[in-house]
Design a protein around this motif. Sequence first.
Motif, PDB file in Angstrom:
ATOM      1  N   GLN A 144     -17.623  23.167  50.571  1.00 48.41           N
ATOM      2  CA  GLN A 144     -16.795  24.269  50.843  1.00 48.41           C
ATOM      3  C   GLN A 144     -15.364  23.504  51.195  1.00 48.41           C
ATOM      4  O   GLN A 144     -14.379  24.248  50.904  1.00 48.41           O
ATOM      5  N   ALA A 203     -19.836  30.874  48.655  1.00 51.28           N
ATOM      6  CA  ALA A 203     -18.906  30.409  49.759  1.00 51.28           C
ATOM      7  C   ALA A 203     -17.495  30.229  49.370  1.00 51.28           C
ATOM      8  O   ALA A 203     -16.593  30.502  49.919  1.00 51.28           O
ATOM      9  N   ALA A 204     -17.531  29.648  48.056  1.00 52.92           N
ATOM     10  CA  ALA A 204     -16.065  29.299  47.408  1.00 52.92           C
ATOM     11  C   ALA A 204     -15.281  30.407  47.095  1.00 52.92           C
ATOM     12  O   ALA A 204     -14.242  30.573  47.451  1.00 52.92           O
ATOM     13  N   ILE A 207     -13.898  31.751  50.335  1.00 54.40           N
ATOM     14  CA  ILE A 207     -12.888  30.945  50.791  1.00 54.40           C
ATOM     15  C   ILE A 207     -11.679  31.276  49.926  1.00 54.40           C
ATOM     16  O   ILE A 207     -10.430  31.588  50.540  1.00 54.40           O
TER      17      ILE A 207
END
Length: 460
Positions: A144, A203-204, A207
């Motif tokens: 991340q 998760a990416a 973000i």
Amino acid sequence: MNYLFPPGFWWGSASSALQTEGESRGGGKGATTWDSWYASQPWRFHQQIGPDDTSTFYRHWRQDIALLKTLNHNSFRTSLSWSRLIPDGTGEVNPEAVDFYNNVIDELLAQGITPFITLFHFDMPMVMQQKGGWENRQVIDAWQQYAKLCFDLFGDRVKHWFTFNEPIVPVEGGYLYDFHYPNVVDFKRAATVAYHTVLAHAAAVKIYRTGGYQGEIGIVLNLTPSYPRSQHPADVKAAEHADLLFNRSFLDPVLRGEYPPALVALLQEYDQLPPCQPGDKALIAEGKIDLLGINYYQPRRVKCRDSAVNPAAPFMPEWLFENYEMPGRKMNPYRGWEIYEPGIYDILTNLRLNYSNPRCFISENGMGVENEQRFIEHNQINDQYRIDFVSDHLKWLHRGISEGSNCLGYHMWTFIDNWSWCNGYKNRYGFVQLDLANQQRIIKKSGEWFAATSANNGFN
């Protein structure tokens, strides 16, 4: 017939950092799993050519981007190297790598070529693999930080991001079939790696969305349609199992935000489910993508098993089906792969009918051929077979688009003959011939054909 494509169609090719840059331990770069594996077992690599000897893009990027321009690319996909940008996987950023990638991105844009950037293309930093790679959730935390760094450094100019390239391949190669490091054969560990890769992807995406970057984010999946030998219920079920394991295990989470219940039930039945934590489900739901890259090379033909499974053998996908060699199939004899052009249409049709017709493009399609020097005429490789391969696939792609599929482009694998993992330079895929001895680059006949096709936005 004249095959014209929609306005603004993306014409280009794809490559990756590890397969083209070279300088695998130069420029401040940390080691990847490939560097370490090659150092310990060089004999597993064709002609013992390792990842340091790739196509020297790190030194020749300006010349190579000029060649992309000559080939009339309006777009080009490559990857960033985690271990080049952050040699220890976390912490200190390598300024030489930042300069290199800034130069590449700026030069692509200066030449009118839109960069498509992948964050991870099989090249796990060795320091991360020593912590367990994707089996370890701490590696997702480090990932991340890497993803955010890339968005912050390059997101002002890069508008098309992809988290992973073919995430099923490190699962198959590293944890089932022994063709990637760490050469483990263990389905449950494979399932854990696949599951954590989906979490890392989500998760990416989260973000990227919360960071307010201007652009879109997706993933590149190698979709391999599963065709049953016959319509016998046992064969049909075998094909469904293959599809669940190899296609839908990534396709459903990234397009629907959840796993197929049939896949969960299947893994539960054989006690192969990976460990889950509270919050995982919500995170996966946030990983739905803006753009799907589709890599298509060959179909998967399967039949039901004809023999009993050895109960002492490790659980494998082949407990549920067997591969089927259809009589009369058209083959690429060099790669040992079937050539089946309608597969590209079947993928698009499946996405249109069953997945709400997502924005997508063909991110890889290609033909590897051995010893292409035998086709040299007047100092140029006459690879008419590659022109036929691409045009025959484009005809089926055109049909899919004409029926309403939301396919926005076609990227060939690859721009220049590059290093192909354990195969080294055995099979050549490029529009451009690479002479390994002197690093000379010569455009093949297919490159000229592709340049004309891009200029005309189609072909006759």
